[in-house]
Enzyme design. Sequence first.
Site, PDB file in Angstrom:
ATOM      1  N   GLY A  90      -8.402  21.543  17.157  1.00 55.63           N
ATOM      2  CA  GLY A  90      -8.450  20.976  15.817  1.00 55.63           C
ATOM      3  C   GLY A  90      -7.877  21.870  14.745  1.00 55.63           C
ATOM      4  N   ARG A 174      -3.971  34.530  18.936  1.00 54.90           N
ATOM      5  CA  ARG A 174      -4.921  34.801  20.019  1.00 54.90           C
ATOM      6  C   ARG A 174      -4.219  34.682  21.366  1.00 54.90           C
ATOM      7  NH1 ARG A 174     -10.204  31.232  20.173  1.00 54.90           N
ATOM      8  NH2 ARG A 174      -8.786  29.618  20.913  1.00 54.90           N
ATOM      9  N   ARG A 181     -10.657  24.979  29.320  1.00 51.74           N
ATOM     10  CA  ARG A 181     -12.107  25.051  29.155  1.00 51.74           C
ATOM     11  C   ARG A 181     -12.790  24.083  30.112  1.00 51.74           C
ATOM     12  NH1 ARG A 181     -12.155  25.907  23.080  1.00 51.74           N
ATOM     13  NH2 ARG A 181      -9.968  26.215  22.536  1.00 51.74           N
ATOM     14  N   ASP A 254     -17.117  23.130  25.614  1.00 48.63           N
ATOM     15  CA  ASP A 254     -15.735  23.282  25.156  1.00 48.63           C
ATOM     16  C   ASP A 254     -15.438  24.714  24.739  1.00 48.63           C
ATOM     17  OD1 ASP A 254     -17.580  22.240  23.008  1.00 48.63           O
ATOM     18  OD2 ASP A 254     -15.920  22.891  21.739  1.00 48.63           O
ATOM     19  N   ASN A 255     -16.446  25.582  24.726  1.00 51.22           N
ATOM     20  CA  ASN A 255     -16.247  26.998  24.423  1.00 51.22           C
ATOM     21  C   ASN A 255     -16.368  27.871  25.671  1.00 51.22           C
ATOM     22  OD1 ASN A 255     -15.950  26.391  21.708  1.00 51.22           O
ATOM     23  ND2 ASN A 255     -18.089  26.775  21.217  1.00 51.22           N
ATOM     24  N   ASP A 264     -13.825  31.874  22.026  1.00 49.68           N
ATOM     25  CA  ASP A 264     -14.245  31.178  20.805  1.00 49.68           C
ATOM     26  C   ASP A 264     -15.398  31.891  20.107  1.00 49.68           C
ATOM     27  OD1 ASP A 264     -12.290  29.318  20.845  1.00 49.68           O
ATOM     28  OD2 ASP A 264     -13.505  27.672  21.576  1.00 49.68           O
TER      29      ASP A 264
END
Length: 493
Positions: A90, A174, A181, A254-255, A264
Amino acid sequence: MSLWQDLPISHRYAELPQSFYTRVMPTPVDNPRWVSWNAPFAASFGLGETPDDLWLQIFSGGEVPDYFQPLAMKYAGHQFGVYNPALGDGRGLLFGAIADQQGRWFDVHLKGAGLTPYSRMGDGRAVLRSTIREYLCSEAMAALGNQTTRALGMMVSDTPVYRERVEQGALLIRLAETHIRFGHFEHFFYTGQHDDLRLLADKVIAWHFPELTAAEVPQDNVYLAMFRQIIERTAEMIAFWQAYGFAHGVMNTDNMSILGQTFDYGPFAFLDDYDPRFICNHSDHQGRYAFDMQPGIGWWNLTALAQALTPLIDKDALEAVLQTYTTRLNQEYSRLIRCKLGLQQRRDGDSELCDDLLNLMAENRVDYTLFFRRLSSLDQQPLDTVTTLFDNQTAALAWLQRYLSRCEQETDSRGQARTVAARCQSMREVNPKYILRNYLAQQVIDAAEQGDFQPLEQLIAVLRRPYDEQPQHERYAALPPAWGKCLEISCSS
């Protein structure tokens, strides 16, 4: 000519079907400028000690050359235990992958790149404070020895970002061996795209676990072997968190990286006072991701991944291999704690000795990192440097005497009694003197918001040598002030 053009660049993720991502160009920002460049990390890719203006233009959205192909990944995930299908990159974009000088591939990901189809109600931006925190912590974790994402560099701009207040926008480059994930698998499972689920598993094996095919594992079992690898790496990651007092804060699926890398960085924190129920995320009202919940949440997340893999793997086989998680986590945690205590051999009563220590530390609110560092220095300092950390010094001394009696049972490789100096030296190599305390990060953020980034560079330099004495930087190893223990850190970024 940019040195990026001289690097091996792969677009292997962009070669997957369109169901995996959406191609998006970064949204330009106003007056971008470099504030930090990770020169030691950059050197591992053959990149220079300083970035040039072309790189600034590329990563601030000015003009992206053809050798990068930005895209926003699509995935889903369980957030605080509730499935959310509307997730994806996002505020970040995957530009491609580059190889380091050892031939390992790393995704190049720009965080804060602007709106994507998965931004939902967000603006696609990242603020300065959260960008600094991720940069600092990824460097700190790498230096401690944890598998983690890394930051190549960060920029700021004059583009305002609106959160609880107007903040300065920032961008982070990054790098990670993968940005895949648990939630990627969940997306394809819950949408019924099982062909893409299988394709994703095949690519994960080919890119990250090639030894599974090299070992000629039968096709029916190769997916199970992949899952076993993910379980083992996740268990080792969380064991490290527990041993080093790190609270992630947002362990949504999702992390969670499929490679067991800390990923994350949001409302994280290292423990100050030892508190098993410590909650670092101000938004975590139920304490789902409290420090002592992390091992159990790791297992919960793996069960969610197992559910997503049921089109590929028999359920009974998945359930059986899931049982290895707790065993592996306990083994690794035990190994790490033994190293921190300087105990090389297993003896009866060791578990009780460790449990009693942690209970005593919790009861007395003892600083976790400082205790282990002082325990590592008993060859140079008196016992009261340890006992004075406790309100109940009598109980602390009683435990310490038990511990020292246990240490006297240790022998070296020749069967001789292990010396105090040898034990303490080995302990100092695994018990850091310097960690990223929340108040230190906040001091850096306060200075940066006034345009001063020198404290950021100084703290990064200290955190890259966490086990060294660094006498000129003693203040970074001090106990936190009272205000530093009650900072509110939320998911806002």
